[in-house]
Design a protein around this motif. Structure first.
Motif, short mmCIF file in Angstrom:
data_model
loop_
_atom_site.label_atom_id
_atom_site.label_comp_id
_atom_site.label_asym_id
_atom_site.label_seq_id
_atom_site.Cartn_x
_atom_site.Cartn_y
_atom_site.Cartn_z
N LEU A 147 0.88 -1.38 -0.01
CA LEU A 147 0.10 0.12 -0.04
C LEU A 147 0.74 1.02 -0.15
CD1 LEU A 147 -2.50 -1.12 2.73
CD2 LEU A 147 -3.13 -0.53 0.30
N VAL A 148 0.58 2.14 -0.74
CA VAL A 148 1.23 3.61 -0.77
C VAL A 148 0.32 4.63 -0.56
CG1 VAL A 148 2.89 2.36 -2.47
CG2 VAL A 148 0.95 3.76 -3.30
N VAL A 149 0.73 5.84 -0.42
CA VAL A 149 -0.26 7.03 -0.15
C VAL A 149 -0.70 7.56 -1.37
CG1 VAL A 149 0.00 9.64 0.70
CG2 VAL A 149 1.64 7.72 1.82
N LEU A 176 2.80 13.63 1.65
CA LEU A 176 1.88 13.89 2.61
C LEU A 176 2.29 13.24 3.93
CD1 LEU A 176 -1.03 14.97 2.28
CD2 LEU A 176 -1.90 12.89 1.74
N ALA A 177 3.19 12.26 3.71
CA ALA A 177 3.53 11.60 5.02
C ALA A 177 4.82 11.99 5.42
CB ALA A 177 3.47 9.90 4.72
N GLY A 178 5.10 13.26 5.37
CA GLY A 178 6.43 13.98 5.85
C GLY A 178 7.20 13.96 4.88
N ARG A 183 13.70 11.19 6.13
CA ARG A 183 13.13 9.94 6.83
C ARG A 183 13.97 8.85 6.61
NH1 ARG A 183 7.06 9.29 7.80
NH2 ARG A 183 6.90 11.52 9.07
N ARG A 185 14.50 5.05 5.48
CA ARG A 185 13.83 4.40 4.38
C ARG A 185 12.56 3.66 4.63
NH1 ARG A 185 12.43 -0.27 3.38
NH2 ARG A 185 14.58 -1.08 3.85
N ASP A 186 12.50 3.12 5.82
CA ASP A 186 11.41 2.26 6.26
C ASP A 186 10.20 2.90 6.61
OD1 ASP A 186 13.31 2.72 8.48
OD2 ASP A 186 12.11 1.60 9.79
N TRP A 187 10.32 4.36 6.73
CA TRP A 187 9.47 5.18 7.18
C TRP A 187 8.91 5.66 5.89
CZ3 TRP A 187 6.26 5.01 11.04
CH2 TRP A 187 6.50 4.46 12.38
N ILE A 188 9.29 5.73 4.66
CA ILE A 188 8.82 6.38 3.66
C ILE A 188 7.84 5.34 2.67
CG2 ILE A 188 9.81 7.15 1.11
CD1 ILE A 188 12.29 7.59 2.25
N SER A 189 6.81 5.85 2.43
CA SER A 189 5.69 5.24 1.53
C SER A 189 6.25 4.42 0.41
CB SER A 189 4.53 6.10 1.06
OG SER A 189 3.78 5.48 0.33
N GLY A 190 6.03 3.14 0.45
CA GLY A 190 6.60 2.44 -0.90
C GLY A 190 8.12 2.25 -0.71
N GLY A 191 8.68 2.46 0.25
CA GLY A 191 10.11 2.55 0.47
C GLY A 191 10.93 1.13 -0.05
N SER A 192 10.15 -0.05 0.50
CA SER A 192 10.71 -1.35 0.15
C SER A 192 10.39 -1.67 -1.31
CB SER A 192 10.18 -2.41 1.24
OG SER A 192 8.62 -2.46 1.00
N VAL B 4 15.60 -3.18 10.16
CA VAL B 4 14.96 -2.11 9.30
C VAL B 4 13.88 -2.86 8.62
CG1 VAL B 4 14.96 -0.73 7.64
CG2 VAL B 4 16.79 -0.68 9.25
N ARG B 5 12.71 -2.45 8.92
CA ARG B 5 11.64 -3.31 8.37
C ARG B 5 10.61 -2.20 7.94
NH1 ARG B 5 6.82 -5.24 11.38
NH2 ARG B 5 6.17 -7.39 10.99
N GLN B 6 10.09 -2.45 6.69
CA GLN B 6 9.30 -1.44 6.15
C GLN B 6 7.94 -1.31 6.83
OE1 GLN B 6 9.56 0.56 3.04
NE2 GLN B 6 7.36 1.21 3.87
N LYS B 7 7.73 0.09 7.16
CA LYS B 7 6.56 0.07 8.11
C LYS B 7 5.24 -0.02 7.07
CE LYS B 7 9.07 0.87 11.55
NZ LYS B 7 10.50 0.75 11.09
N LEU B 9 1.75 1.32 5.46
CA LEU B 9 1.46 2.75 5.32
C LEU B 9 0.60 3.19 6.38
CD1 LEU B 9 1.11 4.90 3.01
CD2 LEU B 9 -0.95 3.70 2.54
N ILE B 12 3.00 4.52 8.72
CA ILE B 12 3.51 6.00 8.20
C ILE B 12 2.44 7.08 8.29
CG2 ILE B 12 4.28 7.00 6.05
CD1 ILE B 12 5.38 4.03 5.36
N LEU B 13 1.27 6.83 7.98
CA LEU B 13 0.11 8.17 8.20
C LEU B 13 0.15 8.50 9.64
CD1 LEU B 13 -1.89 7.00 4.92
CD2 LEU B 13 -0.30 8.99 5.42
N GLU B 16 2.71 10.31 10.88
CA GLU B 16 2.56 11.88 10.54
C GLU B 16 1.58 12.57 11.42
OE1 GLU B 16 4.83 13.43 9.06
OE2 GLU B 16 3.70 15.48 8.44
#
Lengths: 281, 132
Positions: A147-149, A176-178, A183, A185-192, B4-7, B9, B12-13, B16
């Motif tokens: 899922l992405v923003v 929109l998420a900052g 950030r 990478r793991d807190w970036i939407s779609g980062g992985s 490190v583990r992708q959070k 969505l 993430i929201l 914020e």
């Protein structure tokens, strides 16, 4: 892996003399794997001419991967020639919903008053799948979705083969998420999905001043697209989902702005164009 | 250190959102790892999140020893709102005392609720603190 852009316009088909160089069809990208298998990314109006070509090539089985069900990513499906051929089998993948199945959500566009023919009357064999949480294999390619923003349930995709990787995030507003640059990478939407890919196809619908008036609409400024590509260490950036109000001249300026922001010209960001082919090693 | 583990969505929201709140807010992932709390929560905990970092919630809560306001007994995670939201997947509310990293005992009202994503999947919890 070979990509061909069949539609890169955002939001609304935009035919006409002023958009002839970049094209007016909405989102659709063909991915051809080494064994000739075809994955179709999104079903915007660009899928109609792709369908004609797939039938001409004799391809009767393929996958359609939907990022979400906004009309500009779905409206071509009803006019996708292979669906009207009983010898065709299509697997359609898309984002999950707690409320209704992917089939039921897609079926709404095949029903009155939007369309005269019900999805049940479509002759091709269609199988619908919610995208899995974990990566899965399609014709030897490793596919991931997350899922992405973007408003509503929307996923991006990562496709990997033995030699190359590609991320498809056509509708995405990570800012929109900052702030993207600050950030991990793991807190970036779609980062992985996008981390370290050979090619990142990413939303860049707006110039920076346009974006300021459209925050929360689900799309990115060119500056955010460039910052995102940098944050995820994408090797190459292809800008996508062109604003319908942007004629070819505006898009030329958008590309120049992207290159200015990236500080690169030769291998800098480029704008997707209808008919563009990208070969990945 | 956490891998490190992708959070998700939704986390993430939520982060914020929380980062813009003046109310202390803590976020865990679905495993019960503390993944974020905001500046307002730092007042309750007595340490910034950047200093604390990500960790299992049980490790985290052992540091501030929450106790019942009524009986002064220690409250295990499963009897506190965040633990209830994680294990029982429902919202919960409670008042308790907690000792911050700075050694100060504070009384807080706490509300926690689970976060479910599009596929009805538990992806974490949000806990909101009111210093009373």
């Amino acid at each position: 892996m070979r990509l061909r852009i069949w539609g890169c316009r955002g939001s609304l088909p935009t035919p006409g003399a002023e958009t002839v160089r970049y094209g007016g069809n909405t989102s659709c990208v063909e991915v051809t794997l080494e064994d000739g298998a075809v994955l179709v990314l999104d079903a915007g109006t660009g899928i109609r001419p792709l369908g004609s070509e797939l039938l001409e090539r004799g391809i009767r089985r393929f996958h359609v991967l939907l990022t979400h069900l906004h009309l500009d990513h779905l409206e071509g499906l009803r006019f996708f020639g292979p669906l009207w051929d009983a010898d065709v089998s299509v697997d359609i993948w898309g984002p999950p919903s707690p409320v209704s199945s992917l089939r039921d959500r897609v079926a709404r566009s095949f029903s009155p008053p939007l369309f005269p023919v019900d999805l049940r009357e479509v002759p091709a064999r269609i199988t619908f799948h919610d995208v899995p949480r974990e990566p899965w294999s399609l014709n030897g390619a490793r596919v991931s979705a997350d899922l992405v923003v973007h408003p509503g349930s929307t996923v991006g995709y990562r496709i990997e083969t033995a030699g190359s990787s590609f991320a498809y995030l056509p509708d995405h507003e990570p800012a929109l998420a900052g702030a993207i640059a600050d950030r991990p990478r793991d807190w970036i939407s779609g980062g992985s999905l996008a981390e370290g890919v050979d090619l990142l196809l990413h939303d860049a619908q707006y110039f920076e001043d346009e974006y300021e008036q459209r925050v929360g609409w689900g799309h990115s400024s060119v500056a955010d697209a460039v910052a995102y590509a940098d944050a995820v260490s994408a090797r190459r950036l292809l800008l996508f989902h062109h604003e319908p109000l942007h004629a070819d001249g505006s898009l030329d300026r958008l590309e120049a702005r992207a290159r200015e922001l990236a500080g690169r010209n030769g291998d800098g960001p480029t704008l997707a164009r209808e008919g563009m082919v990208v070969e990945l090693p | 250190m956490a891998a490190v583990r992708q959070k998700h969505l939704v986390l993430i929201l939520a982060r914020e959102f929380a980062s813009n709140l003046a109310t202390g807010t803590l976020i865990t992932d679905e495993r019960g790892w503390l993944v974020y709390y905001n500046e307002a929560a730092e007042e309750v905990f007595g340490v910034s999140f950047s200093e604390a970092g990500e960790m299992p919630l049980e490790d985290w809560s052992a540091r501030y020893a929450p106790r019942s306001v009524e009986t002064d007994e220690a409250l295990p995670l499963e009897r506190r709102p965040t633990g209830i939201a994680l294990k029982e997947r429902r919202p919960a509310h409670q008042r308790f005392r907690t000792r911050g990293f700075d050694g100060v005992v504070r009384e807080v009202e706490v509300t926690a609720f689970p976060l479910f994503a599009h596929a009805d999947e538990l992806v974490g919890t949000v806990t909101i603190f009111w210093h009373v």
